[in-house]
Every structure is written in structure tokens, then in C-alpha cells.
Design an enzyme around this catalytic site. Structure first.
Site, PDB file in Angstrom:
ATOM      1  N   HIS A  56     -30.605  77.012  10.955  1.00 41.94           N
ATOM      2  CA  HIS A  56     -30.446  77.536  11.828  1.00 41.94           C
ATOM      3  C   HIS A  56     -30.551  79.386  12.669  1.00 41.94           C
ATOM      4  CE1 HIS A  56     -27.039  75.253  11.853  1.00 41.94           C
ATOM      5  NE2 HIS A  56     -26.788  74.921  10.855  1.00 41.94           N
ATOM      6  N   HIS A 215     -26.297  70.507  13.928  1.00 43.08           N
ATOM      7  CA  HIS A 215     -26.737  69.419  12.593  1.00 43.08           C
ATOM      8  C   HIS A 215     -26.164  68.515  13.744  1.00 43.08           C
ATOM      9  CE1 HIS A 215     -23.843  72.914  10.945  1.00 43.08           C
ATOM     10  NE2 HIS A 215     -24.484  72.800  10.054  1.00 43.08           N
TER      11      HIS A 215
END
Length: 327
Positions: A56, A215
Site C-alpha cells: 500500500h 486488497h
């Protein structure tokens, strides 16, 4: 799969080494690369610690520095950091004022940060972020997911900690900012986790996933690709309805790329989102555009709206010096 890697097993370690070397004026790596911490610590302030799965970036290590985090714990790709990582990070940066954990609402993150809080010595408190309006529950969380709004909590609470706010005050502020912040994302392609080697999910050439998680978790629904204005309008409507903001309220608009979206498209989406939000009565007083809470190489973006008051605006404007944010 085409990626710049030497070995799937060493992706995170080599990336962390590169990050620490590139920003050696700001950060240092902990032992065994368990955490990233500030080079210069202030033992008199509340120490902010966050973390989560890698993939991320620049969340969270990119926000370590003056005005934001004191330490960040990187787990393996899309995998929560372990309790021992978190404990060692907290002990490395803790001062007299205590430690605040800022945790995204994912089951693994919450469990491991809770275990770390029980093990670590000293005063520790926790703020959980859950800003995603797309779905109430997902494969990774119970309740709403913590996504790009986490950056806003880290920035505003980080500024308050620099100004001397105590631990209880930082918790209250973080919870208040979280309740006034909402996000929702859309994916045009999947991401590919290096260890898997294949896309997490598949989308047709003319499809998009509305409400996708960071995700690659499913969103609200899979639909045909629409014009940018239509996408921005649907997301803005969902966010404004959930915020229940009064007409004329000031807000921060954050358009966040997921890693595979060019900047030209992010600014186009900002233009669309701003118009759609103003049409619904909000006044955009502050803005942020860029890829800050990504999902590896996913093409797509999220919109985040955070309602502002004079205190939050001043804390957002407070100087920050990290690898990813500087003003």
C-alpha cells in the site's frame, strides 16, 4: 507477471533497504527491518505508531516523520505486521507521553495491535479507522474497512501530537476525525501479488468493480465501465449520504490512486468529484491528489471526504516532513 524484483521472497526486505537509504535524513530501519522510525525523536510528545501489510506504499512508512508518525511496522504484502514488530516499534519511540496505535479495521491488524498493546510496557492507546462506505463487512474485516481516510487521521493527530496534545486528547481527536471521514474506491483492473504471480481477480475489458477494497476485496457490485463523471457522482452520493453533512460544510477532498492510475486521470477525477460534491452542498476547502494508499499495481482510485472545522483545518495545514508528504 512482470515486476522489478530479484526474488519474490526478498521483495519487502530490498524495498525497505532502498526506502531507508533514499530517505536517510528522515528515517531509520529497526533491527531485522521490523519497523521504520524517525531519525529524530521527541521524547516529550505522544508517539504515533501505525502499520499494516505492505503493498500500500507510501502508506505507512512514507508517513514517518515530523508532523505524522513516529514509527511504522510493515508486514509482508497484504499481511498484518506481527505483535513483536509492533512491540519493538513502540518501545523504540515511546517517550513520557505514551504511545498511540492507529490501526485500520482489518481483523489481522486489530488482533496483532491488540496483542502488542497487552505486551508492551507503558501507556498505550488505540484509534481504529473504518472510513470505507462501500460495504459493512468484507473478507478481511468485521465492520467497515479502514482505507485512505487513515492518512487524514495520521496527519491531523500527528500535528496535534507535535503541538503537545496529551494521549487522551489524541485518542479523542483521532476518533472524531474518523467519524467525520468517508471513502469509497473503484477498480478498473486487479492487482497482482508477487507471491501469487497472477491477478487477484479478473475484470472484463469493459467492467469495473465499484466499492473495491485496497486488497482487491469485492465491492458493492461489478458493472460496465462508465464515464468519469458518472463514477464520481455515484461515489460522491454514497459518501455525502453517509456523512449527513449540513449544506455549506467545509471539507477536505482526497483523490487517491491505487498504484496503476496515471496522475492525469486522478486530476480528472478530482475535477469531477469536486463538482459533484459542490452540487450536493459541500465546500471543498482543502485538497490532496496522488497515489498515497495503493494496492500494488491496481488501476483505479478512491475518493475520501473529511469534514473540517477550524481545529482540523489548522492541524491539516501544520507543517509535515515525511517521505511522501511535505509542506
Amino acid at each position: 507477471m512482470k515486476k522489478f524484483i530479484n526474488s519474490v521472497d526478498s521483495v519487502l526486505a530490498e524495498s525497505l533497504d532502498g526506502f531507508a537509504a533514499a530517505h536517510a535524513d528522515l528515517v531509520a530501519l529497526g533491527a531485522e527491518r521490523k519497523f521504520v522510525r524517525r531519525c529524530e525523536l521527541n521524547p516529550r510528545k505522544v508517539a504515533l505508531v501505525s502499520g499494516g501489510g505492505s503493498g500500500h506504499e507510501p502508506l505507512h512508512a512514507g508517513f514517518v516523520g515530523y508532523g505524522m508518525l513516529d514509527a511504522a511496522c510493515p508486514g509482508q504484502v497484504f499481511t498484518s505486521p506481527t505483535p513483536d514488530q509492533i512491540v519493538e516499534a513502540a518501545q523504540a519511540v515511546a517517550g513520557d507521553a505514551g504511545v498511540l496505535f492507529i490501526v485500520k479495521n482489518y481483523a489481522g491488524d486489530r488482533m496483532n495491535f491488540e496483542m502488542a498493546a497487552e505486551i508492551a510496557e507503558g501507556r498505550i492507546a488505540t484509534v481504529v479507522t473504518d472510513d470505507d462506505v462501500a460495504v459493512e463487512n468484507s473478507t478481511h474485516s468485521s465492520g467497515r474497512r479502514g482505507v485512505a481516510g487513515t492518512l487524514i487521521v495520521e496527519k491531523i493527530v500527528g500535528a496535534a501530537a507535535e503541538k503537545g496534545l496529551n494521549l487522551e486528547g489524541c485518542v479523542a481527536l483521532g476518533e472524531r476525525v474518523n467519524t467525520r471521514t468517508r471513502s469509497m474506491g473503484v477498480a478498473l483492473t486487479s492487482c497482482t501479488v508477487p507471491a501469487a504471480g497472477t491477478p487477484t481477480f479478473s475484470l472484463g475489458e469493459d467492467e469495473m468493480e465499484m466499492g473495491v477494497g485496497i486488497h482487491g476485496e469485492p465491492g458493492r457490485r461489478r458493472v460496465k465501465l462508465e464515464r468519469a463523471d458518472a463514477i464520481a457522482d455515484e461515489i460522491a452520493a454514497a459518501i455525502v449520504q453517509d456523512l449527513d453533512a449540513r449544506a455549506g460544510a467545509e471539507a477536505l477532498l482526497f483523490v487517491n490512486g491505487f498504484g496503476g492510475t496515471p496522475t492525469i486521470e486522478l486530476y480528472l477525477m478530482y475535477n469531477a468529484a469536486r463538482r459533484m460534491l459542490e452540487k450536493r452542498g459541500l465546500r471543498i476547502a482543502r485538497s490532496l491528489v496522488g497515489s498515497f494508499v495503493t494496492s500494488l499495481d491496481m488501476a483505479g482510485c478512491s475518493l475520501t471526504v473529511s469534514l473540517l472545522d477550524s481545529e482540523a483545518t489548522a492541524l491539516w495545514d501544520h507543517p509535515v516532513r515525511t517521505a511522501a508528504l511535505k509542506w
